[in-house]
Design an enzyme around this catalytic site. Sequence first.
Site, PDB file in Angstrom:
ATOM      1  N   PRO A   2      76.977  12.934 -16.116  1.00 43.12           N
ATOM      2  CA  PRO A   2      77.360  14.072 -15.261  1.00 43.12           C
ATOM      3  C   PRO A   2      78.189  13.760 -14.115  1.00 43.12           C
ATOM      4  O   PRO A   2      78.045  12.828 -13.439  1.00 43.12           O
ATOM      5  CB  PRO A   2      76.167  14.675 -14.756  1.00 43.12           C
ATOM      6  CG  PRO A   2      75.169  13.402 -14.601  1.00 43.12           C
ATOM      7  CD  PRO A   2      75.777  12.158 -15.478  1.00 43.12           C
ATOM      8  N   GLU A   3      79.349  14.392 -14.271  1.00 42.90           N
ATOM      9  CA  GLU A   3      80.155  14.544 -12.881  1.00 42.90           C
ATOM     10  C   GLU A   3      79.584  15.898 -12.315  1.00 42.90           C
ATOM     11  O   GLU A   3      78.989  16.572 -12.589  1.00 42.90           O
ATOM     12  CB  GLU A   3      81.666  14.299 -13.373  1.00 42.90           C
ATOM     13  CG  GLU A   3      81.994  12.983 -14.128  1.00 42.90           C
ATOM     14  CD  GLU A   3      83.335  12.659 -14.310  1.00 42.90           C
ATOM     15  OE1 GLU A   3      84.252  13.422 -13.817  1.00 42.90           O
ATOM     16  OE2 GLU A   3      83.609  12.323 -15.303  1.00 42.90           O
ATOM     17  N   HIS A 104      61.656   9.034 -22.959  1.00 45.60           N
ATOM     18  CA  HIS A 104      62.591   9.008 -21.794  1.00 45.60           C
ATOM     19  C   HIS A 104      62.413  10.353 -21.016  1.00 45.60           C
ATOM     20  O   HIS A 104      63.265  10.471 -20.225  1.00 45.60           O
ATOM     21  CB  HIS A 104      64.034   8.856 -22.197  1.00 45.60           C
ATOM     22  CG  HIS A 104      64.297   7.569 -22.971  1.00 45.60           C
ATOM     23  ND1 HIS A 104      63.891   6.250 -22.641  1.00 45.60           N
ATOM     24  CD2 HIS A 104      64.803   7.416 -24.279  1.00 45.60           C
ATOM     25  CE1 HIS A 104      64.234   5.380 -23.599  1.00 45.60           C
ATOM     26  NE2 HIS A 104      64.866   6.304 -24.820  1.00 45.60           N
ATOM     27  N   ARG A 123      68.903   5.920 -19.858  1.00 44.75           N
ATOM     28  CA  ARG A 123      69.429   4.676 -19.414  1.00 44.75           C
ATOM     29  C   ARG A 123      68.879   4.617 -17.661  1.00 44.75           C
ATOM     30  O   ARG A 123      68.852   3.277 -17.243  1.00 44.75           O
ATOM     31  CB  ARG A 123      71.129   4.746 -18.991  1.00 44.75           C
ATOM     32  CG  ARG A 123      71.636   4.923 -20.431  1.00 44.75           C
ATOM     33  CD  ARG A 123      73.121   4.634 -20.280  1.00 44.75           C
ATOM     34  NE  ARG A 123      73.629   3.488 -19.898  1.00 44.75           N
ATOM     35  CZ  ARG A 123      74.735   3.353 -19.665  1.00 44.75           C
ATOM     36  NH1 ARG A 123      75.727   4.205 -19.818  1.00 44.75           N
ATOM     37  NH2 ARG A 123      75.512   2.171 -19.302  1.00 44.75           N
TER      38      ARG A 123
END
Length: 293
Positions: A2-3, A104, A123
């Site tokens: 995400p930005e 996750h 991640r």
Amino acid sequence: MPELPEVETVRLGLRPVMEGAVIDKASVRRPDLRRPFPPRFARRLAGRRITHLGRRAKYLLAELDDGNVLVMHLGMSGSFRIEAEAKDTLPATTHHPRGKLAAHDHVVFDLSSGARVIFNDPRRFGLMDLIPRADLARSPLFARMGIEPLGNEMGGALIAGLFKGRAAPLKAMLLDQTRIAGLGNIYVCEALWRARLSPSRPAGSIATGRKTAANRADALAAAIRDVLGEAIAAGGSSLRDHRQANGDLGYFQHRFAVYDREGEPCPRHDCSGIVRRMVQSGRSTFYCPVCQK
DNA sequence: CGCATCCCCTGCCTGC
DNA sequence: TGCAGGCAGGGGATGC
């Protein structure tokens, strides 16, 4: 993932189920993400009401009724999904089967609104923290953070001042969150293309010269504002895993001019260039070598 | 201080 | 089919 536009999309999706709701139960399924959760994290959240869900740059800020702020960052691969209780009236639009946790899934919030909000981050570059609201601006995460690119102070004069005298490539300066906070690799590439500016140009060079300098800085400020605004309106960009909180894909990726379009023609009508890829600061830059100067 | 490099971690895609 | 290598939307630590 995400930005800024993706984080804002996530915020807008989470707000209806989180704002005003009490966190009946929080649970973490591992001790850390990018760094450890703060001490007693889950216990300190239990019973707290979320009074407001805000955003600063790429951070989500859930203000709590005990004066603390739950700070959440999605890192590169973080995402939230909402699961509604069966009794709830929320539409069943999530893309994951209700009820069971997936690989996750690191944090789970069970809310009084009947919704369950799950944070997933393969991640683990994301982070969560709990910071007293009064200390937020001075805390290490935010003390040196740059301006909001959609804020009122954003403009050509401000960018020119921030970049003045800097030899680093424009691309690197735009990714530096201590100057402008919220841009990432995609939207920097797109904004530079819109402003017809080369990613390699020394950042300070947009602020030198005479009238062309002001034009360059103004064009860059406008390009940043426009591309972020359009991306938010489109629900962000879905490359691999970004989804809106209701499970829908964002669709701004269909409107990329250069990002991940190496070898394709420059989409500018009066340009015959071919989009190229190069590496700056270890990250891919996509640009048109013909019209970006 | 400014700037470049490397690293954290997992997953996916490519080429052999 | 398997495996190695490269790459990914972020950011922090290090070293020159």
